[in-house]
Scaffold this motif. Sequence first.
Motif: not given
Length: 129
Positions: A1-3, A56-58, A113-116, A119-120
Amino acid sequence: MKLWHILGGITLSVVLSGAAVAATAVTDSPTVSQNQLAMPAVSGTINLHQRIALPPNAALTVTVSDATVPDVPSCVLAQKVAWTDGKQAPFTFTLPYNPADVQPNARILLSAAVTIDNRVVMATQVFPP
């Protein structure tokens, strides 16, 4: 799936509220120099409009940059990256910056920005007044 599918499907916004310029003093680090103690800072709160729990990994990245010159990447004035470690919104931030780096007619951009897993998944940017 694309961003863009993720961002378009989630339809959330991160609100940067209470962004203000204020002088801050860092007291928890004994190696802080006197110049850092007197530096002005941008501070505020980040809220997530969509009610989701972050894993937790965000990671949360808040950036203050100079976006004066069009069609050129903005110049980062201050940036902070922090793991959420399972904590949930609202998140507070304080970004000290060097006032000598800010030009008189600068167009300042505040972004978050929040990344997990690198990936943004959420992002926003505002030009504060």
